[in-house]
Motif scaffolding. Structure first.
Motif, mmCIF file in Angstrom:
data_model
loop_
_atom_site.group_PDB
_atom_site.id
_atom_site.type_symbol
_atom_site.label_atom_id
_atom_site.label_comp_id
_atom_site.label_asym_id
_atom_site.label_seq_id
_atom_site.Cartn_x
_atom_site.Cartn_y
_atom_site.Cartn_z
ATOM 1 N N UNK A 292 0.835 -1.202 0.000
ATOM 2 C CA UNK A 292 0.000 0.000 0.000
ATOM 3 C C UNK A 292 0.871 1.253 0.000
ATOM 4 N N UNK A 293 1.930 1.225 0.784
ATOM 5 C CA UNK A 293 2.826 2.390 0.851
ATOM 6 C C UNK A 293 3.523 2.622 -0.482
ATOM 7 N N UNK A 294 3.926 1.538 -1.135
ATOM 8 C CA UNK A 294 4.559 1.672 -2.451
ATOM 9 C C UNK A 294 3.583 2.289 -3.444
ATOM 10 N N UNK A 295 2.338 1.812 -3.413
ATOM 11 C CA UNK A 295 1.331 2.341 -4.331
ATOM 12 C C UNK A 295 1.065 3.822 -4.063
ATOM 13 N N UNK A 296 0.940 4.219 -2.806
ATOM 14 C CA UNK A 296 0.633 5.611 -2.460
ATOM 15 C C UNK A 296 1.769 6.566 -2.808
ATOM 16 N N UNK A 297 2.987 6.071 -2.737
ATOM 17 C CA UNK A 297 4.141 6.936 -3.003
ATOM 18 C C UNK A 297 4.634 6.839 -4.442
ATOM 19 N N UNK A 298 4.053 5.920 -5.208
ATOM 20 C CA UNK A 298 4.473 5.772 -6.600
ATOM 21 C C UNK A 298 5.821 5.117 -6.746
ATOM 22 N N UNK A 299 6.245 4.336 -5.778
ATOM 23 C CA UNK A 299 7.549 3.671 -5.820
ATOM 24 C C UNK A 299 7.395 2.227 -6.273
ATOM 25 N N UNK A 300 8.410 1.739 -6.942
ATOM 26 C CA UNK A 300 8.442 0.317 -7.263
ATOM 27 C C UNK A 300 8.509 -0.467 -5.970
ATOM 28 N N UNK A 301 7.861 -1.628 -5.949
ATOM 29 C CA UNK A 301 7.794 -2.387 -4.700
ATOM 30 C C UNK A 301 9.176 -2.760 -4.152
ATOM 31 N N UNK A 302 10.134 -3.217 -4.994
ATOM 32 C CA UNK A 302 11.469 -3.517 -4.450
ATOM 33 C C UNK A 302 12.136 -2.291 -3.811
ATOM 34 N N UNK A 303 11.956 -1.130 -4.437
ATOM 35 C CA UNK A 303 12.533 0.107 -3.878
ATOM 36 C C UNK A 303 11.881 0.442 -2.542
ATOM 37 N N UNK A 304 10.570 0.308 -2.490
ATOM 38 C CA UNK A 304 9.856 0.590 -1.245
ATOM 39 C C UNK A 304 10.310 -0.356 -0.148
#
Length: 244
Positions: free
Chosen positions: A25-37
């Motif tokens: 959810x945090x990756x989606x909200x911040x627009x980050x790729x999941x591995x980066x998040x």
């Protein structure tokens, strides 16, 4: 710099979720790729800025310390701005002090070259009996706390006008009343007259005070009334700023 910005976005996103949020959810909200998040969340957790519990991320102790520091700075700014306003409108130095941990603390002073503050020539903490700030704070304390302070810092004359002994000081404080302004004339510093207005929030004794040259003593009471009126108008913001 890019990594810092991404980490800050994650912190801001976590802060919006009081009950925690998962990495996806945090990756989606911040627009980050999941591995980066995931990488940044692990790093922030390792440094104490986040904590993970049952797959959810929450703000950690390090982030809360930063938040507390920012809040304290904001409260201090409120007091600094208020003192500067009163200094200019009244035309006198203005002081903010508290009684904390058994000691007098002069937390903020606002003056100008044309209206300088009284110089601390004798330790303010040891001479509470002699200056308006100290007398005002002592007047707000309970009997035991007041006597404890005077046991540690006995009454002594530091100018010809200083109260002479503890009994005389206690009688004066009792006559003053717990929330009444305190006025002193050249008891701490020759050539200066001062007044202090009590402020109590919870268990904290505090005061806003002003000083004038002795040759302007006729201005002291009108200036004190003006300061009381000004404090009354801003009491709401002062109430949340008392612990700076």
């Amino acid at each position: 710099m890019g990594s810092v910005q991404r980490a800050m976005r994650l912190l801001e996103s976590v802060a919006e979720h009081e009950h925690g949020a998962p990495a996806k959810q945090l990756a989606r909200e911040t627009g980050l790729a999941l591995p980066t998040a995931y990488h940044l969340l692990r790093t922030l957790s390792h440094e104490g800025y986040l904590r993970r519990d049952k797959g959810l991320f929450f703000l950690g102790e390090a982030a809360e310390r930063l938040s507390g520091s920012a809040a304290r700075q904001k409260r201090r700014s409120t007091i600094v701005e208020a003192l500067a306003h009163w200094r200019d409108s009244i035309g006198a130095p203005v002081y903010y002090a508290m009684y904390r941990g058994g000691e007098i603390e002069i937390s903020c002073v606002s003056d100008t070259p044309g209206n300088p503050a009284v110089q601390e020539w004798a330790d303010f903490r040891e001479t509470a009996h002699a200056h308006a700030i100290g007398q005002c704070l002592l007047s707000q304390l309970g009997e035991d706390a007041r006597r404890d302070h005077l046991d540690r810092y006995p009454v002594r004359a530091i100018t010809p006008y200083t109260v002479r002994d503890e009994d005389a000081l206690l009688r004066r404080l009792e006559r003053t009343g717990r929330m009444a302004p305190v006025v002193e004339r050249q008891e701490y510093a020759l050539g200066a007259v001062c007044a202090a207005i009590p402020i109590t929030v919870g268990s904290t004794a505090a005061t806003i005070a002003l000083s004038l040259p002795a040759q302007q003593a006729d201005r002291l009471l009108p200036a004190t009334r003006q300061l009381q009126d000004e404090i009354g108008r801003l009491l709401g913001s002062l109430a949340i700023s008392i612990s700076i």
